[in-house]
Design a protein around this motif. Sequence first.
Motif, mmCIF file in Angstrom:
data_model
loop_
_atom_site.group_PDB
_atom_site.id
_atom_site.type_symbol
_atom_site.label_atom_id
_atom_site.label_comp_id
_atom_site.label_asym_id
_atom_site.label_seq_id
_atom_site.Cartn_x
_atom_site.Cartn_y
_atom_site.Cartn_z
ATOM 1 N N GLY A 95 44.761 38.172 -3.618
ATOM 2 C CA GLY A 95 43.711 39.031 -3.103
ATOM 3 C C GLY A 95 44.079 40.489 -3.034
ATOM 4 N N HIS A 96 43.101 41.335 -3.384
ATOM 5 C CA HIS A 96 43.333 42.770 -3.323
ATOM 6 C C HIS A 96 42.080 43.571 -3.018
ATOM 7 C CE1 HIS A 96 42.849 41.663 -7.632
ATOM 8 N NE2 HIS A 96 41.937 42.610 -7.545
ATOM 9 N N GLU A 97 41.042 42.951 -2.569
ATOM 10 C CA GLU A 97 39.832 43.667 -2.168
ATOM 11 C C GLU A 97 39.394 43.124 -0.812
ATOM 12 O OE1 GLU A 97 37.404 42.900 -5.568
ATOM 13 O OE2 GLU A 97 38.293 44.543 -6.696
ATOM 14 N N TYR A 98 39.056 44.034 0.105
ATOM 15 C CA TYR A 98 38.826 43.596 1.480
ATOM 16 C C TYR A 98 37.999 44.626 2.244
ATOM 17 C CZ TYR A 98 42.196 47.202 2.411
ATOM 18 O OH TYR A 98 42.824 48.404 2.467
ATOM 19 N N VAL A 99 37.487 44.191 3.375
ATOM 20 C CA VAL A 99 36.964 45.079 4.412
ATOM 21 C C VAL A 99 37.608 44.622 5.714
ATOM 22 C CG1 VAL A 99 34.781 45.573 3.251
ATOM 23 C CG2 VAL A 99 34.898 43.684 4.874
ATOM 24 N N GLY A 100 37.814 45.561 6.637
ATOM 25 C CA GLY A 100 38.456 45.168 7.873
ATOM 26 C C GLY A 100 38.504 46.268 8.902
ATOM 27 N N THR A 102 37.155 39.185 2.602
ATOM 28 C CA THR A 102 37.837 39.480 1.348
ATOM 29 C C THR A 102 37.022 38.861 0.234
ATOM 30 O OG1 THR A 102 39.204 37.493 1.339
ATOM 31 C CG2 THR A 102 40.081 39.420 2.492
ATOM 32 N N CYS A 103 37.320 39.260 -0.985
ATOM 33 C CA CYS A 103 36.576 38.673 -2.093
ATOM 34 C C CYS A 103 37.533 38.228 -3.180
ATOM 35 C CB CYS A 103 35.545 39.648 -2.637
ATOM 36 S SG CYS A 103 36.226 41.113 -3.399
ATOM 37 N N GLY A 152 47.180 32.807 4.948
ATOM 38 C CA GLY A 152 46.773 33.517 3.751
ATOM 39 C C GLY A 152 46.739 32.596 2.549
ATOM 40 N N ALA A 153 45.977 32.989 1.535
ATOM 41 C CA ALA A 153 45.861 32.226 0.296
ATOM 42 C C ALA A 153 47.067 32.514 -0.594
ATOM 43 C CB ALA A 153 44.573 32.601 -0.429
ATOM 44 N N VAL A 154 47.711 31.453 -1.053
ATOM 45 C CA VAL A 154 48.885 31.566 -1.929
ATOM 46 C C VAL A 154 48.618 30.724 -3.171
ATOM 47 C CG1 VAL A 154 51.364 31.115 -2.162
ATOM 48 C CG2 VAL A 154 50.429 31.903 0.034
ATOM 49 N N SER A 161 47.980 43.380 -2.628
ATOM 50 C CA SER A 161 48.051 41.930 -2.753
ATOM 51 C C SER A 161 48.027 41.387 -1.331
ATOM 52 C CB SER A 161 49.320 41.497 -3.492
ATOM 53 O OG SER A 161 50.458 41.848 -2.754
ATOM 54 N N THR A 162 47.964 40.156 -1.197
ATOM 55 C CA THR A 162 47.946 39.464 0.099
ATOM 56 C C THR A 162 46.691 39.717 0.914
ATOM 57 O OG1 THR A 162 49.069 41.124 1.489
ATOM 58 C CG2 THR A 162 50.484 39.643 0.202
ATOM 59 N N CYS A 163 45.629 40.252 0.326
ATOM 60 C CA CYS A 163 44.439 40.603 1.113
ATOM 61 C C CYS A 163 43.608 39.383 1.522
ATOM 62 C CB CYS A 163 43.564 41.592 0.364
ATOM 63 S SG CYS A 163 44.377 43.191 0.157
ATOM 64 N N GLN A 164 43.822 38.238 0.888
ATOM 65 C CA GLN A 164 43.115 37.046 1.308
ATOM 66 C C GLN A 164 43.930 36.383 2.421
ATOM 67 O OE1 GLN A 164 42.323 34.936 -2.322
ATOM 68 N NE2 GLN A 164 40.750 36.368 -2.920
ATOM 69 N N ALA A 165 44.035 37.134 3.515
ATOM 70 C CA ALA A 165 44.829 36.709 4.669
ATOM 71 C C ALA A 165 44.229 37.349 5.917
ATOM 72 C CB ALA A 165 46.288 37.126 4.491
ATOM 73 N N ASP A 166 44.753 36.988 7.060
ATOM 74 C CA ASP A 166 44.233 37.511 8.321
ATOM 75 C C ASP A 166 44.456 39.019 8.483
ATOM 76 O OD1 ASP A 166 43.425 34.945 9.166
ATOM 77 O OD2 ASP A 166 45.446 34.512 9.908
ATOM 78 N N TYR A 167 45.591 39.514 7.972
ATOM 79 C CA TYR A 167 45.944 40.921 8.087
ATOM 80 C C TYR A 167 46.550 41.395 6.770
ATOM 81 C CZ TYR A 167 45.494 40.246 13.111
ATOM 82 O OH TYR A 167 45.014 39.952 14.362
ATOM 83 N N VAL A 168 46.494 42.695 6.548
ATOM 84 C CA VAL A 168 47.108 43.275 5.353
ATOM 85 C C VAL A 168 47.744 44.617 5.737
ATOM 86 C CG1 VAL A 168 44.971 44.401 4.618
ATOM 87 C CG2 VAL A 168 46.727 43.854 2.931
#
Length: 119
Positions: free
Chosen positions: A58-63, A35-36, A3-5, A110-117
């Motif tokens: 990150g806080h916006e995603y599709v999955g 994610t965006c 994930g992006a930190v 938060s943490t949405c720029q990662a493999d899972y949320v």
Amino acid sequence: MRGAVIHAPGDVRFENLADPKILQSTDAVIRTVATCVCGSDLWPYRGAEPIGDPHPMGHEYVGIVEETGSEVTNVKPGQFVVGSFATSDNTCANCLGGWQSNCLHREFMSTCQADYVRM
């Protein structure tokens, strides 16, 4: 998972993070497909907002829903979902009135720029 930190302005690193787990019966775990980066992510990146300790971004995603808690009834594993900066329960007065963005029980993502949320 990866994930992006954000550590400091302009300093974003991909790191190993703990896999999200179902913590409450109303949780779901989502495998992110995309994610965006939104303006809220850019304030600390540009140094216009304090960062404090390093934290996932990150806080916006599709999955795809991977797992759900026992009380989750609106989504199921395998379902494609679109998420925003906050969760909504679709049961409170605000949600029932069409104001899911102002849910009385919302939690900010938060943490949405990662493999899972976890949501």
